[in-house]
Design an enzyme around this catalytic site. Structure first.
Site, mmCIF file in Angstrom:
data_model
loop_
_atom_site.group_PDB
_atom_site.id
_atom_site.type_symbol
_atom_site.label_atom_id
_atom_site.label_comp_id
_atom_site.label_asym_id
_atom_site.label_seq_id
_atom_site.Cartn_x
_atom_site.Cartn_y
_atom_site.Cartn_z
ATOM 1 N N VAL A 62 0.833 -1.198 0.000
ATOM 2 C CA VAL A 62 0.000 0.000 0.000
ATOM 3 C C VAL A 62 0.872 1.254 0.000
ATOM 4 O O VAL A 62 1.970 1.266 0.557
ATOM 5 C CB VAL A 62 -0.974 0.002 1.214
ATOM 6 C CG1 VAL A 62 -0.227 0.119 2.532
ATOM 7 C CG2 VAL A 62 -2.021 1.093 1.088
ATOM 8 N N CYS A 63 0.367 2.306 -0.654
ATOM 9 C CA CYS A 63 1.001 3.621 -0.624
ATOM 10 C C CYS A 63 -0.114 4.663 -0.592
ATOM 11 O O CYS A 63 -1.234 4.372 -0.195
ATOM 12 C CB CYS A 63 1.934 3.814 -1.824
ATOM 13 S SG CYS A 63 1.083 3.905 -3.409
ATOM 14 N N ARG A 64 0.155 5.859 -1.026
ATOM 15 C CA ARG A 64 -0.850 6.925 -0.990
ATOM 16 C C ARG A 64 -1.990 6.664 -1.969
ATOM 17 O O ARG A 64 -3.149 6.760 -1.622
ATOM 18 C CB ARG A 64 -0.188 8.277 -1.278
ATOM 19 C CG ARG A 64 -1.151 9.437 -1.243
ATOM 20 C CD ARG A 64 -0.407 10.768 -1.444
ATOM 21 N NE ARG A 64 -1.359 11.841 -1.604
ATOM 22 C CZ ARG A 64 -1.849 12.239 -2.765
ATOM 23 N NH1 ARG A 64 -1.474 11.647 -3.888
ATOM 24 N NH2 ARG A 64 -2.709 13.232 -2.825
ATOM 25 N N GLY A 66 -1.585 4.082 -4.851
ATOM 26 C CA GLY A 66 -1.477 2.805 -5.544
ATOM 27 C C GLY A 66 -0.342 2.716 -6.547
ATOM 28 O O GLY A 66 -0.022 1.634 -7.029
ATOM 29 N N MET A 90 -4.012 4.695 0.338
ATOM 30 C CA MET A 90 -4.523 5.321 1.555
ATOM 31 C C MET A 90 -5.542 6.425 1.264
ATOM 32 O O MET A 90 -6.337 6.759 2.140
ATOM 33 C CB MET A 90 -3.364 5.860 2.399
ATOM 34 C CG MET A 90 -2.447 4.766 2.933
ATOM 35 S SD MET A 90 -3.299 3.494 3.907
ATOM 36 C CE MET A 90 -3.760 4.443 5.352
#
Length: 99
Positions: A62-64, A66, A90
């Site tokens: 996961v990141c901000r 994708g 996120m």
């Protein structure tokens, strides 16, 4: 690359499933909150941390939004890991955060 929505991942988290989530955002982003139980390994540190990851585990990246997690997922897949990218990252996470 396999993908999962944040809603699907949230259902797994809320159900108490044993998950291995890796948050690849930068320190300042993670300081604002992360998915409960997620491990933080910055995208740029992933190659150096391969020895700490277990190829028998399934990882959710996961990141901000994708994008970075998609890069991490592709990199890990190429190294033989079983990974799923969290689509939307996120920005789409609606559940509580761990700080």
């Amino acid at each position: 690359m396999k993908e999962i929505t944040t809603k699907e991942l949230a259902q797994k988290v809320l159900a108490g499933e044993k998950l291995y989530i890796i948050d690849v955002r930068e320190d300042n982003e993670v300081a604002q909150g992360k998915i409960p139980g997620a491990n933080h390994i910055k995208l740029g540190d992933i190659p150096d941390k391969l020895g700490e990851l277990d190829q028998k585990r399934h990882y959710y990246m996961v990141c901000r939004s994708g994008g970075r997690s998609g890069k991490a997922a592709t990199f890990l897949e190429d190294k033989g890991f079983d990974v799923t990218n969290v689509a939307g990252g996120m920005l789409n996470w609606e559940e509580e955060l761990e700080k």
